[in-house]
Design a protein around this motif. Structure first.
Motif, PDB file in Angstrom:
ATOM      1  N   CYS A   1       0.240  -0.902  -0.045  1.00  0.00           N
ATOM      2  CA  CYS A   1       0.405  -0.173  -0.051  1.00  0.00           C
ATOM      3  C   CYS A   1       0.739   1.330   0.411  1.00  0.00           C
ATOM      4  O   CYS A   1       0.019   2.258  -0.853  1.00  0.00           O
ATOM      5  CB  CYS A   1      -0.993   0.532   1.000  1.00  0.00           C
ATOM      6  N   LEU A   2       1.695   1.345   0.389  1.00  0.00           N
ATOM      7  CA  LEU A   2       2.690   2.557   1.047  1.00  0.00           C
ATOM      8  C   LEU A   2       3.525   2.476  -0.903  1.00  0.00           C
ATOM      9  O   LEU A   2       3.400   3.820  -0.746  1.00  0.00           O
ATOM     10  CB  LEU A   2       4.417   2.248   1.846  1.00  0.00           C
ATOM     11  N   ASP A   3       3.496   1.249  -1.102  1.00  0.00           N
ATOM     12  CA  ASP A   3       4.648   1.777  -2.701  1.00  0.00           C
ATOM     13  C   ASP A   3       3.664   1.752  -3.767  1.00  0.00           C
ATOM     14  O   ASP A   3       3.826   3.397  -4.526  1.00  0.00           O
ATOM     15  CB  ASP A   3       4.773   0.332  -3.056  1.00  0.00           C
ATOM     16  N   LEU A   4       2.324   1.283  -3.626  1.00  0.00           N
ATOM     17  CA  LEU A   4       1.749   2.343  -4.388  1.00  0.00           C
ATOM     18  C   LEU A   4       0.923   3.629  -4.383  1.00  0.00           C
ATOM     19  O   LEU A   4       0.759   4.251  -5.094  1.00  0.00           O
ATOM     20  CB  LEU A   4      -0.251   0.968  -4.280  1.00  0.00           C
ATOM     21  N   GLU A   5       0.354   3.543  -2.867  1.00  0.00           N
ATOM     22  CA  GLU A   5       0.509   5.082  -2.332  1.00  0.00           C
ATOM     23  C   GLU A   5       1.244   6.515  -3.839  1.00  0.00           C
ATOM     24  O   GLU A   5       1.502   6.957  -4.109  1.00  0.00           O
ATOM     25  CB  GLU A   5       0.537   5.215  -1.179  1.00  0.00           C
ATOM     26  N   SER A   6       2.806   5.529  -3.265  1.00  0.00           N
ATOM     27  CA  SER A   6       3.992   6.772  -4.283  1.00  0.00           C
ATOM     28  C   SER A   6       3.863   6.994  -5.078  1.00  0.00           C
ATOM     29  O   SER A   6       3.981   7.617  -5.707  1.00  0.00           O
ATOM     30  CB  SER A   6       5.269   5.751  -3.226  1.00  0.00           C
ATOM     31  N   PHE A   7       3.469   5.621  -5.540  1.00  0.00           N
ATOM     32  CA  PHE A   7       3.484   5.277  -7.655  1.00  0.00           C
ATOM     33  C   PHE A   7       2.263   6.317  -8.174  1.00  0.00           C
ATOM     34  O   PHE A   7       3.022   7.270  -9.072  1.00  0.00           O
ATOM     35  CB  PHE A   7       2.986   3.990  -7.425  1.00  0.00           C
ATOM     36  N   LEU A   8       0.987   6.454  -7.173  1.00  0.00           N
ATOM     37  CA  LEU A   8      -0.108   7.044  -7.938  1.00  0.00           C
ATOM     38  C   LEU A   8      -0.008   8.942  -7.831  1.00  0.00           C
ATOM     39  O   LEU A   8      -0.740   9.309  -8.316  1.00  0.00           O
ATOM     40  CB  LEU A   8      -1.535   6.705  -7.096  1.00  0.00           C
ATOM     41  N   ILE A   9       0.888   9.113  -6.612  1.00  0.00           N
ATOM     42  CA  ILE A   9       1.415  10.323  -5.948  1.00  0.00           C
ATOM     43  C   ILE A   9       1.731  10.891  -7.043  1.00  0.00           C
ATOM     44  O   ILE A   9       1.913  12.365  -7.396  1.00  0.00           O
ATOM     45  CB  ILE A   9       1.484  10.155  -4.691  1.00  0.00           C
ATOM     46  N   ARG A  10       3.239   9.784  -7.418  1.00  0.00           N
ATOM     47  CA  ARG A  10       4.295  10.251  -8.604  1.00  0.00           C
ATOM     48  C   ARG A  10       3.487  10.759  -9.701  1.00  0.00           C
ATOM     49  O   ARG A  10       3.781  11.976 -10.690  1.00  0.00           O
ATOM     50  CB  ARG A  10       5.261   9.879  -8.573  1.00  0.00           C
ATOM     51  N   LEU A  11       2.341  10.023  -9.717  1.00  0.00           N
ATOM     52  CA  LEU A  11       1.925   9.923 -11.340  1.00  0.00           C
ATOM     53  C   LEU A  11       0.675  10.859 -11.815  1.00  0.00           C
ATOM     54  O   LEU A  11       0.707  11.644 -12.779  1.00  0.00           O
ATOM     55  CB  LEU A  11       1.256   8.638 -11.860  1.00  0.00           C
ATOM     56  N   PHE A  12      -0.246  10.989 -10.650  1.00  0.00           N
ATOM     57  CA  PHE A  12      -1.451  12.263 -10.720  1.00  0.00           C
ATOM     58  C   PHE A  12      -0.400  13.610 -11.200  1.00  0.00           C
ATOM     59  O   PHE A  12      -0.935  13.951 -11.528  1.00  0.00           O
ATOM     60  CB  PHE A  12      -1.552  12.173  -9.266  1.00  0.00           C
ATOM     61  N   ASP A  13       1.054  13.316  -9.905  1.00  0.00           N
ATOM     62  CA  ASP A  13       1.413  15.142 -10.143  1.00  0.00           C
ATOM     63  C   ASP A  13       2.269  15.302 -11.401  1.00  0.00           C
ATOM     64  O   ASP A  13       2.331  16.092 -11.882  1.00  0.00           O
ATOM     65  CB  ASP A  13       2.648  15.082  -9.062  1.00  0.00           C
ATOM     66  N   GLY A  14       2.330  14.080 -11.584  1.00  0.00           N
ATOM     67  CA  GLY A  14       3.781  13.971 -13.422  1.00  0.00           C
ATOM     68  C   GLY A  14       2.351  14.506 -14.278  1.00  0.00           C
ATOM     69  O   GLY A  14       2.138  14.748 -15.637  1.00  0.00           O
ATOM     70  N   ASP A  15       0.793  13.917 -14.695  1.00  0.00           N
ATOM     71  CA  ASP A  15       0.076  13.897 -15.679  1.00  0.00           C
ATOM     72  C   ASP A  15      -0.545  15.782 -15.683  1.00  0.00           C
ATOM     73  O   ASP A  15      -0.977  15.534 -16.514  1.00  0.00           O
ATOM     74  CB  ASP A  15      -1.023  13.005 -15.469  1.00  0.00           C
ATOM     75  N   GLY A  16      -0.150  16.338 -14.669  1.00  0.00           N
ATOM     76  CA  GLY A  16      -0.477  17.669 -14.607  1.00  0.00           C
ATOM     77  C   GLY A  16      -3.058  17.043 -14.393  1.00  0.00           C
ATOM     78  O   GLY A  16      -2.454  18.959 -14.664  1.00  0.00           O
ATOM     79  N   LYS A  17      -3.147  16.721 -14.523  1.00  0.00           N
ATOM     80  CA  LYS A  17      -4.972  17.190 -14.691  1.00  0.00           C
ATOM     81  C   LYS A  17      -5.443  17.300 -13.113  1.00  0.00           C
ATOM     82  O   LYS A  17      -5.835  18.358 -12.686  1.00  0.00           O
ATOM     83  CB  LYS A  17      -5.778  15.356 -14.855  1.00  0.00           C
ATOM     84  N   TYR A  18      -4.631  16.724 -12.037  1.00  0.00           N
ATOM     85  CA  TYR A  18      -4.664  17.256 -10.852  1.00  0.00           C
ATOM     86  C   TYR A  18      -4.203  18.340 -10.226  1.00  0.00           C
ATOM     87  O   TYR A  18      -3.448  17.483 -10.197  1.00  0.00           O
ATOM     88  CB  TYR A  18      -5.685  15.969  -9.763  1.00  0.00           C
ATOM     89  N   GLN A  19      -4.810  19.220  -9.203  1.00  0.00           N
ATOM     90  CA  GLN A  19      -3.308  19.229  -8.424  1.00  0.00           C
ATOM     91  C   GLN A  19      -3.117  18.137  -7.050  1.00  0.00           C
ATOM     92  O   GLN A  19      -4.525  18.370  -6.319  1.00  0.00           O
ATOM     93  CB  GLN A  19      -3.589  20.863  -7.851  1.00  0.00           C
ATOM     94  N   VAL A  20      -2.464  17.961  -6.970  1.00  0.00           N
ATOM     95  CA  VAL A  20      -1.775  16.429  -5.615  1.00  0.00           C
ATOM     96  C   VAL A  20      -1.805  17.847  -4.113  1.00  0.00           C
ATOM     97  O   VAL A  20      -1.030  18.569  -4.191  1.00  0.00           O
ATOM     98  CB  VAL A  20      -1.072  16.435  -5.388  1.00  0.00           C
ATOM     99  N   ARG A  21      -2.944  17.628  -3.628  1.00  0.00           N
ATOM    100  CA  ARG A  21      -2.529  17.694  -2.378  1.00  0.00           C
ATOM    101  C   ARG A  21      -1.827  17.463  -0.914  1.00  0.00           C
ATOM    102  O   ARG A  21      -1.346  18.352  -0.238  1.00  0.00           O
ATOM    103  CB  ARG A  21      -4.688  17.940  -1.606  1.00  0.00           C
TER     104      ARG A  21
END
Length: 576
Positions: A81-101
């Motif tokens: 879960c820690l790994d998936l959390e990190s994976f998604l945070i990095r991809l959401f931030d790199g994708d640019g659609k959302y501002q990551v909080r």
């Protein structure tokens, strides 16, 4: 067959309570979740989803979030879960659609049992989220973007994490005492100096703005710094990130503009620092080796401004002429973090080597020097950077092979051009780069070619801002000033006629007649400095050392000078 499922609910107390009563896993199983609205998203992991959601409902800063997604997999454990959390945070931030909080309190990159199996499943989770409209781009497109490469949510290497922790401990100690500090972070190309700079700025802002009832978990990497005492020391703390190179500076500004806690105005030129009416509490200086000394600048107005800043900071006295932008930084801030590599000075106007060494020594005496050694860019590993430098200094006697790294030498430029274009079609971020060994005719007449090699007529980079990502860049040739500080997947390096092998002496020499960077070979008339061919040879070797270490997956080499081509061929001929 996928084993995960994604359950969706509204981010309200009633919906969370009803959802929590439906399944015991909702309050006693490790999961990853997101909370979002149309513009922003938060990613988290927990072992008790209902309790954690209720905590988020009470926390400041999440009132506008509307929907929850919970990713449940009965094979998940805490590490996954820690790994998936990190994976998604990095991809959401790199994708640019959302501002990551999220805060960047310690993005994980730890090994655990059957990690590869889990990571394959993470890609399926991504695909499902993308199908639902949560991502706009594919994973390869995201990881090739500057938003991803320069994200403050990167997973730190062990030496980066150790440096950040030591910097924070020292900084907070100095703040409590009222002392100033000068810190130096040293690292070869690809060791993540820029990543550390961005990460540190974001982390300090996160500590300053942390909400007491939503502090990070105790096992987060930097959780110990999220205390009321540390937060109080940072109230009103003025931070600036100084980036001398225009192209890299503009890319970082884009990242800061869309990152909570940061803003584009924090990313500064050295001139903006020197001319600032107010001082800074902390200045983080990326690529500090590219800070300037007093010299003729690119524009006359900058040369005038340089003199005015010198006079304002140090007075109208002869010794003030010897001050550099390194001195500006120290004069305008209480604390400084300089990230540097002496081997990446590329122009005579860059801060002198002796000034950089004096800065290093000052930090050494105060035990504030932190080395970065882990190679994050080049897949050939840390040995490759040293190998390139030794080859260029003619101290590497035997060719080496780098397994898994696509290192090739070309005698036919047309073949190298076609291979770079093929890599561009396959992987993206494959670019031709060269030393400044051809006149830039196209800057005055866009119809003219600058570089004639093989059957190709090519132009230099049409823009000096974010050239690597510009639509025309795959068919152009980038100079050192457009690629320093950036990553490529594949670099096609053209070593031009500015670097030759003297057959009589068997030594490398600088060919001034074939070097066309006017500011790269100009004497410093203001300070009365003249630069010999040997002085400039050192800078030319630095330039090619930078260019030859841009490629993450591979480096292709073509050499104009025939004797030098014969000499270098065995050193850059890898089976790949």
């Amino acid at each position: 067959m996928t084993s995960f499922r994604i359950e969706r609910l509204k981010f309200t107390a009633g919906d969370i309570g009803a959802w929590g009563r439906n399944n015991p896993l909702h309050s006693n199983w490790p999961v990853v979740y997101t909370i979002d609205n149309d513009d922003a998203i938060y990613v988290g992991e927990t072992g008790n989803t209902v309790t954690r959601m209720n905590q988020h409902l009470k926390a400041e800063g999440k009132e506008d979030l509307q929907a929850v997604q919970v990713i449940i997999d009965e094979t998940f454990n805490k590490s996954a879960c820690l790994d998936l959390e990190s994976f998604l945070i990095r991809l959401f931030d790199g994708d640019g659609k959302y501002q990551v909080r999220n805060r960047n309190t310690g993005i994980t990159d730890s090994e655990y049992y059957e990690r590869e199996t889990y990571q394959n499943r993470f890609k399926e989770v991504f695909d499902e989220l993308r199908t639902q409209g949560y991502f706009e781009r594919t994973i390869p497109q995201i990881i090739n973007s500057d938003l991803f490469k320069l994200s403050p949510f990167k997973a730190l290497t062990q030496d980066q994490a150790a440096a950040v922790e030591d910097i924070l401990e020292g900084l907070f100690t100095d703040l409590a005492r009222g002392d100033g500090s000068t810190i130096v972070v040293e690292g070869n190309p690809g060791t993540g100096k820029t990543i550390l700079a961005i990460y540190l700025a974001k982390l300090l802002r996160d500590i300053e703005e942390a909400v007491p009832d939503d502090e990070p978990a105790g096992d987060d990497m930097f959780a110990d710094f999220f205390t009321p005492g540390h937060r109080e020391l940072l109230q009103g703390f003025r931070i600036g990130l100084v980036v001398p190179q225009q192209s890299l500076r503009n890319s970082i500004k884009k990242v800061f503009k869309r990152t909570p806690g940061l803003n584009a105005d924090m990313v500064l030129t050295p001139f903006e620092v020197g001319a600032s009416a107010a001082d800074f509490d902390l200045l983080i200086v990326d690529e500090a080796h590219r800070l300037n000394q007093l010299s003729a600048q690119a524009a006359g107005v900058q040369t005038k401004l340089f003199r005015e800043i010198q006079a304002k900071l140090f007075g109208v006295v002869p010794e003030a002429l010897q001050k550099t932008q390194l001195d500006w930084i120290r004069a305008k801030s209480r604390h400084q973090v300089f990230l540097l590599d002496l081997h990446q000075r590329v122009r005579p106007s860059d801060a002198p080597t002796e000034a950089l060494r004096a800065l290093q020594q000052h930090a050494v005496e105060r035990q504030r020097v932190y080395p970065l050694t882990t190679q994050m860019r080049v897949k050939a590993g840390a040995d490759y950077v040293g190998y390139v430098r030794q080859v260029l200094s003619m101290t590497q006697l035997d060719p080496l092979q780098f397994e898994g790294y696509d290192l090739r030498f070309f005698d036919d430029f047309d073949e190298m051009y076609e291979q770079i274009q093929e890599r561009e079609r396959e992987e993206g971020l494959a670019r031709l780069v060269a030393g400044y060994a051809w006149k830039w005719r196209s800057s005055k007449d866009p119809s003219l070619a600058d570089i004639h090699l093989g059957s190709h007529e090519l132009q230099w980079n049409r823009t000096d801002r974010d050239w690597i990502n510009s639509p025309t860049s795959p068919g152009e040739v980038g100079s050192i000033h457009t690629v320093q500080g950036y990553d490529l997947n594949y670099a096609g390096v053209i070593i031009g006629g500015d670097l030759r092998l003297d057959q009589a002496s068997g030594r490398l020499r600088f060919d001034r007649a074939n070097y066309f960077d006017t500011r790269g070979k100009a004497n410093n008339h203001i300070l009365g400095k003249k630069y010999t061919d040997d002085d400039l040879l050192e800078l030319i070797l630095n330039i090619y050392g930078v260019l030859l270490t841009r490629g993450m997956r591979g480096t292709y080499v073509y050499v104009v000078d025939e004797p030098l081509r014969k000499y270098l061929r065995p050193f850059f001929s890898n089976a790949g």
